[in-house]
Design a protein around this motif. Structure first.
Motif, PDB file in Angstrom:
ATOM      1  N   LEU A 164       0.855  -1.178   0.000  1.00 11.62           N
ATOM      2  CA  LEU A 164       0.000   0.000   0.000  1.00 11.62           C
ATOM      3  C   LEU A 164       0.891   1.228   0.000  1.00 11.62           C
ATOM      4  CD1 LEU A 164      -2.676  -1.030   2.631  1.00 11.62           C
ATOM      5  CD2 LEU A 164      -2.891  -1.041   0.148  1.00 11.62           C
ATOM      6  N   VAL A 165       0.588   2.184  -0.875  1.00 11.02           N
ATOM      7  CA  VAL A 165       1.415   3.373  -1.016  1.00 11.02           C
ATOM      8  C   VAL A 165       0.537   4.614  -1.135  1.00 11.02           C
ATOM      9  CG1 VAL A 165       3.352   2.178  -2.106  1.00 11.02           C
ATOM     10  CG2 VAL A 165       1.530   3.084  -3.525  1.00 11.02           C
ATOM     11  N   SER A 166       1.156   5.758  -0.915  1.00 11.13           N
ATOM     12  CA  SER A 166       0.493   7.033  -1.166  1.00 11.13           C
ATOM     13  C   SER A 166       1.424   7.884  -2.024  1.00 11.13           C
ATOM     14  CB  SER A 166       0.165   7.757   0.142  1.00 11.13           C
ATOM     15  OG  SER A 166       1.347   8.109   0.815  1.00 11.13           O
ATOM     16  N   PHE A 167       0.843   8.799  -2.784  1.00 13.24           N
ATOM     17  CA  PHE A 167       1.622   9.718  -3.601  1.00 13.24           C
ATOM     18  C   PHE A 167       2.227  10.747  -2.674  1.00 13.24           C
ATOM     19  CE2 PHE A 167       1.800  13.568  -6.351  1.00 13.24           C
ATOM     20  CZ  PHE A 167       2.782  13.119  -7.206  1.00 13.24           C
ATOM     21  N   SER A 168       3.550  10.801  -2.616  1.00 12.29           N
ATOM     22  CA  SER A 168       4.240  11.664  -1.669  1.00 12.29           C
ATOM     23  C   SER A 168       5.455  12.304  -2.334  1.00 12.29           C
ATOM     24  CB  SER A 168       4.657  10.844  -0.449  1.00 12.29           C
ATOM     25  OG  SER A 168       5.324  11.652   0.477  1.00 12.29           O
ATOM     26  N   PRO A 169       5.235  13.365  -3.123  1.00 12.32           N
ATOM     27  CA  PRO A 169       6.370  14.010  -3.793  1.00 12.32           C
ATOM     28  C   PRO A 169       7.245  14.777  -2.807  1.00 12.32           C
ATOM     29  CG  PRO A 169       4.377  15.254  -4.187  1.00 12.32           C
ATOM     30  CD  PRO A 169       3.975  14.016  -3.427  1.00 12.32           C
ATOM     31  N   ASN A 170       8.484  15.006  -3.193  1.00 14.08           N
ATOM     32  CA  ASN A 170       9.431  15.770  -2.386  1.00 14.08           C
ATOM     33  C   ASN A 170       9.102  17.254  -2.533  1.00 14.08           C
ATOM     34  OD1 ASN A 170      11.590  16.940  -1.121  1.00 14.08           O
ATOM     35  ND2 ASN A 170      13.147  15.885  -2.318  1.00 14.08           N
ATOM     36  N   GLU A 171       8.715  17.903  -1.462  1.00 13.74           N
ATOM     37  CA  GLU A 171       8.294  19.297  -1.521  1.00 13.74           C
ATOM     38  C   GLU A 171       9.462  20.271  -1.586  1.00 13.74           C
ATOM     39  OE1 GLU A 171       5.545  20.020   1.619  1.00 13.74           O
ATOM     40  OE2 GLU A 171       4.176  18.462   0.939  1.00 13.74           O
ATOM     41  N   ASP A 172      10.675  19.814  -1.342  1.00 15.82           N
ATOM     42  CA  ASP A 172      11.841  20.690  -1.392  1.00 15.82           C
ATOM     43  C   ASP A 172      12.227  21.056  -2.821  1.00 15.82           C
ATOM     44  OD1 ASP A 172      11.994  20.592   1.338  1.00 15.82           O
ATOM     45  OD2 ASP A 172      13.427  18.943   1.351  1.00 15.82           O
ATOM     46  N   PHE A 173      11.852  20.211  -3.754  1.00 20.18           N
ATOM     47  CA  PHE A 173      12.201  20.415  -5.160  1.00 20.18           C
ATOM     48  C   PHE A 173      11.072  21.207  -5.796  1.00 20.18           C
ATOM     49  CE2 PHE A 173      12.856  18.883  -9.558  1.00 20.18           C
ATOM     50  CZ  PHE A 173      14.193  19.193  -9.671  1.00 20.18           C
ATOM     51  N   GLY A 174      11.289  22.479  -6.165  1.00 19.48           N
ATOM     52  CA  GLY A 174      10.176  23.328  -6.531  1.00 19.48           C
ATOM     53  C   GLY A 174      10.221  23.984  -7.884  1.00 19.48           C
ATOM     54  N   THR A 175      10.663  23.286  -8.940  1.00 18.26           N
ATOM     55  CA  THR A 175      10.597  23.900 -10.259  1.00 18.26           C
ATOM     56  C   THR A 175       9.147  23.915 -10.724  1.00 18.26           C
ATOM     57  OG1 THR A 175      10.912  21.838 -11.459  1.00 18.26           O
ATOM     58  CG2 THR A 175      12.906  23.061 -10.853  1.00 18.26           C
ATOM     59  N   LEU A 176       8.835  24.803 -11.628  1.00 14.22           N
ATOM     60  CA  LEU A 176       7.466  24.950 -12.113  1.00 14.22           C
ATOM     61  C   LEU A 176       6.967  23.662 -12.763  1.00 14.22           C
ATOM     62  CD1 LEU A 176       5.035  26.754 -12.454  1.00 14.22           C
ATOM     63  CD2 LEU A 176       6.030  27.599 -14.580  1.00 14.22           C
ATOM     64  N   THR A 177       7.789  23.017 -13.558  1.00 11.21           N
ATOM     65  CA  THR A 177       7.397  21.769 -14.219  1.00 11.21           C
ATOM     66  C   THR A 177       7.090  20.696 -13.185  1.00 11.21           C
ATOM     67  OG1 THR A 177       8.795  22.311 -16.095  1.00 11.21           O
ATOM     68  CG2 THR A 177       8.111  20.018 -15.887  1.00 11.21           C
ATOM     69  N   TYR A 178       7.916  20.590 -12.151  1.00  8.24           N
ATOM     70  CA  TYR A 178       7.721  19.603 -11.096  1.00  8.24           C
ATOM     71  C   TYR A 178       6.418  19.871 -10.341  1.00  8.24           C
ATOM     72  CZ  TYR A 178       8.728  16.842  -6.913  1.00  8.24           C
ATOM     73  OH  TYR A 178       8.665  15.947  -5.895  1.00  8.24           O
ATOM     74  N   ILE A 179       6.157  21.122 -10.029  1.00  4.95           N
ATOM     75  CA  ILE A 179       4.937  21.486  -9.307  1.00  4.95           C
ATOM     76  C   ILE A 179       3.702  21.163 -10.134  1.00  4.95           C
ATOM     77  CG2 ILE A 179       3.625  23.431  -8.384  1.00  4.95           C
ATOM     78  CD1 ILE A 179       6.381  24.631  -7.563  1.00  4.95           C
ATOM     79  N   LYS A 180       3.743  21.487 -11.431  1.00  5.46           N
ATOM     80  CA  LYS A 180       2.608  21.191 -12.308  1.00  5.46           C
ATOM     81  C   LYS A 180       2.384  19.686 -12.429  1.00  5.46           C
ATOM     82  CE  LYS A 180       2.544  25.300 -15.188  1.00  5.46           C
ATOM     83  NZ  LYS A 180       2.633  25.795 -16.572  1.00  5.46           N
ATOM     84  N   TYR A 181       3.472  18.913 -12.519  1.00  7.96           N
ATOM     85  CA  TYR A 181       3.358  17.455 -12.588  1.00  7.96           C
ATOM     86  C   TYR A 181       2.692  16.915 -11.320  1.00  7.96           C
ATOM     87  CZ  TYR A 181       4.747  12.557 -12.459  1.00  7.96           C
ATOM     88  OH  TYR A 181       4.734  11.196 -12.354  1.00  7.96           O
TER      89      TYR A 181
END
Length: 70
Positions: A6-23
């Motif tokens: 069982l998993v949850s979507f948990s992106p790294n919030e420290d990495f903040g480029t616009l493309t990454y945020i939109k993804y």
């Protein structure tokens, strides 16, 4: 991680480029209220994850394992 975890979507919030945020926002919208998923298949460092009725291929670095049985 292994098939059946069982998993949850948990992106790294420290990495903040616009493309990454939109993804991350797009993936969060696709998942919706189904915050918990189950790994169906693993290929190298990518996982096929079932969130409700949505199948998504995500890198393992975007996933947080929820069941800790071993």
């Amino acid at each position: 991680m292994k098939v059946g975890d069982l998993v949850s979507f948990s992106p790294n919030e420290d990495f903040g480029t616009l493309t990454y945020i939109k993804y991350c926002e797009r993936i969060s919208r696709e998942i919706g209220n189904n915050k918990t998923g189950i790994i169906v298949r693993i290929n190298s460092n990518s996982c096929l994850v079932l969130f409700g009725t949505k199948h998504l291929v995500l890198n393992q670095s975007f996933l947080k394992r929820l069941n800790a049985d071993d």
